[in-house]
Design a protein around this motif. Structure first.
Motif, mmCIF file in Angstrom:
data_model
loop_
_atom_site.group_PDB
_atom_site.id
_atom_site.type_symbol
_atom_site.label_atom_id
_atom_site.label_comp_id
_atom_site.label_asym_id
_atom_site.label_seq_id
_atom_site.Cartn_x
_atom_site.Cartn_y
_atom_site.Cartn_z
ATOM 1 N N ALA A 110 0.970 -1.165 -0.256
ATOM 2 C CA ALA A 110 0.041 0.049 -0.018
ATOM 3 C C ALA A 110 0.910 1.370 0.119
ATOM 4 C CB ALA A 110 -0.941 -0.209 1.143
ATOM 5 N N VAL A 111 0.416 2.094 -0.645
ATOM 6 C CA VAL A 111 1.266 3.539 -0.866
ATOM 7 C C VAL A 111 1.526 4.105 0.447
ATOM 8 C CG1 VAL A 111 0.474 3.745 -3.308
ATOM 9 C CG2 VAL A 111 -0.808 4.947 -1.553
ATOM 10 N N ASP A 112 0.531 3.764 1.399
ATOM 11 C CA ASP A 112 0.695 4.435 2.866
ATOM 12 C C ASP A 112 1.131 3.617 3.875
ATOM 13 O OD1 ASP A 112 -1.221 2.756 3.116
ATOM 14 O OD2 ASP A 112 -2.571 4.117 4.131
ATOM 15 N N ASN A 113 1.919 2.407 3.301
ATOM 16 C CA ASN A 113 2.716 1.331 4.230
ATOM 17 C C ASN A 113 4.131 1.800 4.188
ATOM 18 O OD1 ASN A 113 3.526 -0.625 5.836
ATOM 19 N ND2 ASN A 113 2.350 -2.128 4.785
ATOM 20 N N PHE A 114 4.281 3.003 4.762
ATOM 21 C CA PHE A 114 5.899 3.229 5.039
ATOM 22 C C PHE A 114 6.897 2.258 5.599
ATOM 23 C CE2 PHE A 114 2.928 7.142 4.887
ATOM 24 C CZ PHE A 114 3.253 7.431 3.431
ATOM 25 N N THR A 115 6.567 1.675 6.538
ATOM 26 C CA THR A 115 7.285 0.837 7.267
ATOM 27 C C THR A 115 7.773 -0.224 6.124
ATOM 28 O OG1 THR A 115 6.218 1.210 9.217
ATOM 29 C CG2 THR A 115 7.481 -0.881 9.315
ATOM 30 N N ALA A 116 6.833 -0.816 5.514
ATOM 31 C CA ALA A 116 6.945 -1.980 4.558
ATOM 32 C C ALA A 116 7.747 -1.500 3.244
ATOM 33 C CB ALA A 116 5.642 -2.442 4.026
ATOM 34 N N GLN A 117 7.522 -0.286 2.848
ATOM 35 C CA GLN A 117 8.292 0.327 1.811
ATOM 36 C C GLN A 117 9.733 0.558 2.361
ATOM 37 O OE1 GLN A 117 6.542 4.005 0.559
ATOM 38 N NE2 GLN A 117 4.487 2.875 0.909
ATOM 39 N N HIS A 118 10.041 0.971 3.662
ATOM 40 C CA HIS A 118 11.318 1.082 3.773
ATOM 41 C C HIS A 118 11.973 -0.125 4.091
ATOM 42 C CE1 HIS A 118 14.585 2.882 6.269
ATOM 43 N NE2 HIS A 118 14.595 2.014 7.118
ATOM 44 N N VAL A 124 13.162 -2.728 -5.741
ATOM 45 C CA VAL A 124 13.466 -1.402 -6.503
ATOM 46 C C VAL A 124 11.808 -1.129 -7.016
ATOM 47 C CG1 VAL A 124 14.192 -0.161 -8.563
ATOM 48 C CG2 VAL A 124 15.619 -1.734 -7.451
ATOM 49 N N LYS A 125 11.531 0.200 -6.692
ATOM 50 C CA LYS A 125 10.132 0.595 -6.856
ATOM 51 C C LYS A 125 9.894 0.553 -8.454
ATOM 52 C CE LYS A 125 8.273 3.518 -4.114
ATOM 53 N NZ LYS A 125 8.257 4.929 -3.601
ATOM 54 N N GLN A 126 8.901 -0.195 -9.031
ATOM 55 C CA GLN A 126 8.711 0.080 -10.509
ATOM 56 C C GLN A 126 7.731 0.648 -10.966
ATOM 57 O OE1 GLN A 126 10.673 -2.552 -12.386
ATOM 58 N NE2 GLN A 126 11.840 -2.329 -10.379
ATOM 59 N N ALA A 127 6.435 0.895 -10.127
ATOM 60 C CA ALA A 127 5.299 1.415 -10.751
ATOM 61 C C ALA A 127 4.449 1.709 -9.404
ATOM 62 C CB ALA A 127 4.514 0.528 -11.745
ATOM 63 N N ALA A 128 3.408 2.606 -9.881
ATOM 64 C CA ALA A 128 2.443 2.866 -8.878
ATOM 65 C C ALA A 128 0.985 2.985 -9.232
ATOM 66 C CB ALA A 128 3.000 4.320 -7.869
ATOM 67 N N ASP A 129 -0.038 2.829 -8.668
ATOM 68 C CA ASP A 129 -1.535 3.038 -9.092
ATOM 69 C C ASP A 129 -1.933 3.808 -7.617
ATOM 70 O OD1 ASP A 129 -2.251 1.343 -7.012
ATOM 71 O OD2 ASP A 129 -2.800 -0.116 -8.582
ATOM 72 N N THR A 130 -2.935 4.283 -7.518
ATOM 73 C CA THR A 130 -3.644 5.013 -6.575
ATOM 74 C C THR A 130 -3.349 4.523 -5.277
ATOM 75 O OG1 THR A 130 -5.698 4.563 -7.039
ATOM 76 C CG2 THR A 130 -5.080 6.367 -7.970
ATOM 77 N N ASP A 131 -3.273 2.944 -5.136
ATOM 78 C CA ASP A 131 -3.258 2.499 -3.895
ATOM 79 C C ASP A 131 -2.227 1.621 -3.432
ATOM 80 O OD1 ASP A 131 -6.060 3.169 -3.340
ATOM 81 O OD2 ASP A 131 -6.684 1.447 -4.664
ATOM 82 N N PHE A 132 -1.347 1.198 -4.540
ATOM 83 C CA PHE A 132 -0.392 0.133 -4.285
ATOM 84 C C PHE A 132 0.940 0.663 -5.045
ATOM 85 C CE2 PHE A 132 -3.912 -2.403 -3.160
ATOM 86 C CZ PHE A 132 -3.518 -2.795 -2.021
ATOM 87 N N PHE A 133 2.255 0.373 -4.412
ATOM 88 C CA PHE A 133 3.226 0.366 -5.173
ATOM 89 C C PHE A 133 3.850 -0.897 -5.491
ATOM 90 C CE2 PHE A 133 4.267 4.327 -2.811
ATOM 91 C CZ PHE A 133 4.266 5.263 -3.578
ATOM 92 N N LEU A 134 4.465 -1.226 -6.699
ATOM 93 C CA LEU A 134 5.005 -2.593 -7.116
ATOM 94 C C LEU A 134 6.475 -2.439 -7.048
ATOM 95 C CD1 LEU A 134 4.823 -5.107 -8.762
ATOM 96 C CD2 LEU A 134 5.102 -3.928 -10.866
ATOM 97 N N TYR A 135 7.082 -3.457 -6.373
ATOM 98 C CA TYR A 135 8.443 -3.394 -6.123
ATOM 99 C C TYR A 135 8.957 -4.597 -6.969
ATOM 100 C CZ TYR A 135 8.483 0.221 -2.613
ATOM 101 O OH TYR A 135 8.560 1.285 -1.931
ATOM 102 N N LYS A 136 10.239 -4.807 -7.462
ATOM 103 C CA LYS A 136 10.772 -5.961 -7.814
ATOM 104 C C LYS A 136 12.288 -6.088 -7.490
ATOM 105 C CE LYS A 136 9.813 -7.701 -12.270
ATOM 106 N NZ LYS A 136 9.558 -7.585 -13.839
ATOM 107 N N ILE A 137 12.844 -7.127 -7.270
ATOM 108 C CA ILE A 137 14.174 -7.466 -7.211
ATOM 109 C C ILE A 137 14.614 -8.624 -7.965
ATOM 110 C CG2 ILE A 137 13.876 -9.105 -5.023
ATOM 111 C CD1 ILE A 137 16.440 -7.481 -3.652
#
Length: 156
Positions: A123-131, A139-152
């Motif tokens: 979720a775009v507001d889940n800063f703990t997880a993003q960190h 690496v952040k790949q894309a975003a929509d209004t609710d979620f960020f996509l990450y890939k490694i």
């Protein structure tokens, strides 16, 4: 975290994650339903549609976290990669490195399977997880209004 073990479960060990999976769903605004949670996970495992790892506290033998992976096939890469779809650590066990340990176990599993990457969304507001994900190397790949996509990428 020193006495936390991570293990892959099969359908005979489903009881270890049903409660955690239910709490995970509640965290994301869903209603509590242990029966539906169990049935969903049981079907995934019986149909070999997912891989589940559980973190167990070695002192209490209690499950304290889990992650669930779903396969994602790549025709171009001729590989089966993995979506780290679910990650949850019980509230009393957060900030102890258990989430990172679960993710790294999932990455090791995927690499041993010959995968080229693992991806996840948060979720775009889940800063703990993003960190956490960015510290591991996702690496952040894309975003929509609710979620960020990450890939490694995984080294073969």
């Amino acid at each position: 975290m020193n006495n936390i073990t991570i293990k892959q479960i099969d359908s005979t060990e489903l009881h270890l994650v049903v409660g955690l999976f239910n709490q995970y769903r509640i965290f994301y605004g869903q209603f509590s339903d242990l029966g539906m949670a169990k049935a969903f996970l049981e079907e995934r495992l019986q149909n070999r549609e997912s891989i589940i790892f559980v973190a167990v506290d070695g002192d209490t033998q209690q499950p304290v976290g889990f992650t669930q992976l779903y396969p994602k096939y790549s025709s171009v890469r001729l590989s089966k990669n993995w979506i780290l779809n679910d990650l949850y650590v019980a509230a009393d066990y957060r900030k102890q490195g258990i989430g990172e340990k679960l993710i790294k176990t999932a990455m090791d599993f995927a690499q041993k399977q010959g995968s080229t990457f693992v991806q996840l969304e948060t979720a775009v507001d889940n800063f703990t997880a993003q960190h956490l994900y960015e510290n591991i190397g996702f690496v952040k790949q894309a975003a929509d209004t609710d979620f960020f996509l990450y890939k490694i990428a995984l080294n073969k």
